[in-house]
Enzyme design. Sequence first.
Site, short mmCIF file in Angstrom:
data_model
loop_
_atom_site.label_atom_id
_atom_site.label_comp_id
_atom_site.label_asym_id
_atom_site.label_seq_id
_atom_site.Cartn_x
_atom_site.Cartn_y
_atom_site.Cartn_z
N ASP A 7 31.17 -8.40 54.99
CA ASP A 7 30.09 -9.47 56.04
C ASP A 7 29.33 -10.24 54.91
OD1 ASP A 7 28.45 -10.37 57.65
OD2 ASP A 7 28.14 -9.24 59.26
N SER A 29 25.61 -9.41 65.20
CA SER A 29 24.43 -9.84 64.60
C SER A 29 23.10 -10.12 64.88
CB SER A 29 25.83 -11.39 65.24
OG SER A 29 25.13 -11.87 63.68
N HIS A 82 32.28 -10.19 59.50
CA HIS A 82 30.62 -9.65 60.35
C HIS A 82 31.91 -9.05 62.02
CE1 HIS A 82 27.06 -10.27 61.42
NE2 HIS A 82 27.29 -11.84 62.51
#
Length: 721
Positions: free
Chosen positions: A643, A560, A675
């Site tokens: 995602d 991320s 994600h």
Amino acid sequence: MGAFRWLSIAAAASTALALTPEQLITAPRRSEAIPDPSGKVAVFSTSQYSFETHKRTSWWSLLDLKTGQTKVLTNDSSVSEIVWLSDDSILYVNSTNADIPGGVELWVTQASSFAKGYKAASLPASFSGLKAAKTKSGDIRFVAYGQSYPNGTAYNEELATAPLSSARIYDSIYVRHWDYWLSTTFNAVFSGTLKKGHGKNGYSLDGELKNLVSPVKNAESPYPPFGGASDYDLSPDGKWVAFKSKAPELPKANFTTSYIYLVPHDASETARPINGPDSPGTPKGIKGDSSSPVFSPNGDKLAYFQMRDETYESDRRVLYVYSLGSKKTIPSVAGDWDRSPDSVKWTPDGKTLIVGSEDLGRTRLFSLPANAKDDYKPKNFTDGGSVSAYYFLPDSSLLVTGSALWTNWNVYTAKPEKGVIKKIASANEIDPELKGLGPSDISEFYFQGNFTDIHAWVIYPENFDKSKKYPLIFFIHGGPQGNWADGWSTRWNPKAWADQGYVVVAPNPTGSTGFGQALTDAIQNNWGGAPYDDLVKCWEYVHENLDYVDTDHGVAAGASYGGFMINWIQGSPLGRKFKALVSHDGTFVADAKVSTEELWFMQREFNGTFWDARDNYRRWDPSAPERILQFATPMLVIHSDKDYRLPVAEGLSLFNVLQERGVPSRFLNFPDENHWVVNPENSLVWHQQALGWINKYSGVEKSNPNAVSLEDTVVPVVNYN
């Protein structure tokens, strides 16, 4: 309960075994321990995945709080939730329904004879998050949440009519969120009553379920994707329900604003916000996210948290206590405290509050008076590890469930005035997969960062010998407002990486949470600035001070925001210090940030909209031509199709550039993951590829015959060269 055989779950400490990806994934995963009213036993669930059967099994057990022994309560995997009604009586959710496909059932039974229970209610859809309260008459009032149609009826996916077209049409945002596309259905809290029968007759559902949320247009509770039972509460007398909802009048993709609503359990009135823009008690200027409503023991007060900023998801949470029926401004409690608590419970006498908060790389418990002034400093009474749940026992102590970097389940008792009293159970003393792990596997240090001292964890490999040298793994966390904490993770577990033959260093640079709001806030419009400086200084500290770390053969990995930072490092001088990089779901192209779903996030992080503050978005652009020309370190790129926070095009763009620049690289994709990678079979491949990649380039593959290899993965590699 004496008819059951209690099993000891204590084991003698032994030499630590390397934690492999298979062991990490298949180790039993236990829930919070929920004590019965007598405080003698606690119930908890366990689930475990097997790579032999490729299935997950689950069961419920009782934990003796005096001896630490356990016994199986039921092996029925359809039992999804349990609520204590008395010392022996249990209300539970059966996740199947014999009469209604896609529905669930409520059952009443005894812990001492679990299999002899009876069905009290058949519910027309899937529900979870059960909370219950016994009334003076003996009736049971309960709440749970499920999906709702706009007209307020419960949505049952199995009975819903399938549309003839797959088209989706939107006139407003959100369009999609996290890993799902929005539809006309939404989450809602439903209430119901189990009526106590006469004589030997048991409980049965009285009337129909009532939707407490749908009468408020555009309200939703719990709020997805992470909302759950902590988004609402049922008063101890069963009369009132409080729930959180995003502000119905504001665009959900642009604001974090949410309110706490209050509604009678019987839905005789429409829910009203206690801290909305027109509520008489709303504190001035407080417009951010509200969370975690909890009623006091006598039901006359409601504690909750709220942030100030209406576009900042990582603003500091402040505790408030609302008196039901009051029109006075809702007072804050310890409002100046420089921490951001996220859970709260009242002591049985209603005078004190216990809150859980991130603090210095841990999640700790603190106590404070319910009427504390803003300058009050709450007192911590737990230390290592991260607390995930806590319940009061009859002696006013707390039964605490938590984890640490060396155990995925730790149960103990604690008191505000005494700290930890008694250790009851820990997974590292129970499970062969975690055998021998312990506090000696980790340490921590502080170093001078960009503008303040920065914290970092150190995680050691199996049979660590400080006279030897181990290659460095540099872990970079996501968020960016997040942290590496002394808690267990099944996704990014530093011990599993260390046991390949590395020392893992996991710093908490600028932007991290739990070290004061100033550090958290300082990352705004500064993504590649102070945090990057902190990471450089951390690497230099390790290089100069940790003699047992081999920085010449180090690697770095992150997800991320951590993936963004890996991408940023690839085009920076620090990138040349590593033999390999792993970038999971990181943003790469600055202009692509407008494709995210939670627009408030990017607009707050970069001080404006995509068109008004374009230079801010591009200031920290890993895809800038001058940075791409520096790309050289072998890189594994991981990105999944579902995602929607950072769409898969980001990973594909990065991989395209790496390939065209001739940088050794590989792209790993999961079409069914978001994600995060959570499917056990996918998680195994993820670990094999990530660890195999770094092992190949760090030299560990040659020095450790047991190290994971890229060839361990059975998935074929597509290569047209």
